[in-house]
Enzyme design. Structure first.
Site, PDB file in Angstrom:
ATOM      1  N   LEU A 160       0.817  -1.201   0.006  1.00  0.00           N
ATOM      2  CA  LEU A 160      -0.056  -0.042   0.091  1.00  0.00           C
ATOM      3  C   LEU A 160       0.747   1.205   0.106  1.00  0.00           C
ATOM      4  O   LEU A 160       1.939   0.983   0.725  1.00  0.00           O
ATOM      5  CB  LEU A 160      -0.773   0.082   1.493  1.00  0.00           C
ATOM      6  CG  LEU A 160      -2.022  -1.039   1.367  1.00  0.00           C
ATOM      7  CD1 LEU A 160      -2.493  -1.027   3.066  1.00  0.00           C
ATOM      8  CD2 LEU A 160      -3.213  -0.851   0.492  1.00  0.00           C
ATOM      9  N   ASP A 161       0.550   2.381  -0.700  1.00  0.00           N
ATOM     10  CA  ASP A 161       1.349   3.701  -0.627  1.00  0.00           C
ATOM     11  C   ASP A 161       1.237   4.381   0.772  1.00  0.00           C
ATOM     12  O   ASP A 161       0.303   3.821   1.745  1.00  0.00           O
ATOM     13  CB  ASP A 161       0.888   4.344  -1.703  1.00  0.00           C
ATOM     14  CG  ASP A 161      -0.423   5.020  -1.423  1.00  0.00           C
ATOM     15  OD1 ASP A 161      -0.991   5.301  -0.731  1.00  0.00           O
ATOM     16  OD2 ASP A 161      -1.267   5.152  -2.673  1.00  0.00           O
ATOM     17  N   ASN A 162       2.031   5.084   0.944  1.00  0.00           N
ATOM     18  CA  ASN A 162       2.132   5.414   2.321  1.00  0.00           C
ATOM     19  C   ASN A 162       1.054   6.125   3.006  1.00  0.00           C
ATOM     20  O   ASN A 162       0.759   6.165   4.266  1.00  0.00           O
ATOM     21  CB  ASN A 162       3.315   6.375   2.610  1.00  0.00           C
ATOM     22  CG  ASN A 162       3.063   7.828   2.010  1.00  0.00           C
ATOM     23  OD1 ASN A 162       3.013   7.852   0.802  1.00  0.00           O
ATOM     24  ND2 ASN A 162       3.201   9.046   2.456  1.00  0.00           N
TER      25      ASN A 162
END
Length: 203
Positions: free
Chosen positions: A44-46
């Protein structure tokens, strides 16, 4: 030695990796004593939250995301403004987005519905103006291009405010709080992901 399998509720503002960007929060900052060789699957992106798989089994990425069989990933998504039924149908049918290589790509059909956010939804660590129009969506996709949902929603002028992955197939986040993990035994892990278990998955 047997492989081990974990699910984490990845918090907002954290990279899905253990090292590499000292200026940002990473998985090692959680203070969890993972076994040697543990790595994340399906990052997942940040600024996204929710279900992240971690395992010592290097074969899981190929089995889950690179094989011929697709596996549904389900998200709760808060977007700006009220979403109409026509827009829902557009999401379900496919949206043209720009992907790596500056290529136009039409997303695969997916499931999309308007939902009421669950009562046990944990705070994100940031706040919204609740008086401004917004919509919570439940989206279930069988593909995962880079930042796909954010790109889809931007194209149809409903930018994402919050994105939470709640399940992959039948492997769900449950009541895990942000930053908490749950270990899953091997056979349950493969069963819940709808992957036929085989002893060959051991290195």
């Amino acid at each position: 030695m047997p492989h081990r399998y974990f699910i984490l509720n990845k918090p907002y503002d954290m990279l899905s990796q253990f090292k590499g960007v000292p200026s940002m929060r990473m998985l090692g900052d959680l203070g969890i004593d993972f076994p040697e060789g543990t790595h994340p699957i399906g990052r997942l992106d940040n600024i996204s939250e929710g279900l992240l798989i971690l395992t010592t089994n290097k074969k899981v990425t190929r089995l889950l995301f690179q094989g011929p069989k697709t596996h549904a990933r389900t998200y709760l998504v808060r977007v700006i403004r009220e979403v109409s039924e026509d827009t829902l149908q557009q999401i379900r049918s496919g949206i043209s987005i720009r992907i790596k290589g500056n290529v136009d790509y039409t997303t695969a059909p997916c499931e999309a519905s308007i939902v009421v956010p669950p009562e046990n939804l944990f705070a994100a660590g940031y706040s919204f103006r609740e008086d401004l129009p917004h919509t919570w969506l439940r989206l279930s996709l069988t593909e995962g291009k880079f930042r796909q949902i954010r790109k889809m929603m931007k194209v149809i002028r409903h930018p994402v405010q919050r994105l939470i992955r709640v399940s992959i197939e039948n492997l769900s986040l449950g009541d895990l709080r942000p930053g908490e993990i749950r270990e899953v035994n091997e056979k349950d892990f493969f069963s819940q992901l709808n992957i036929e278990y085989s002893p060959d998955y051991q290195d």
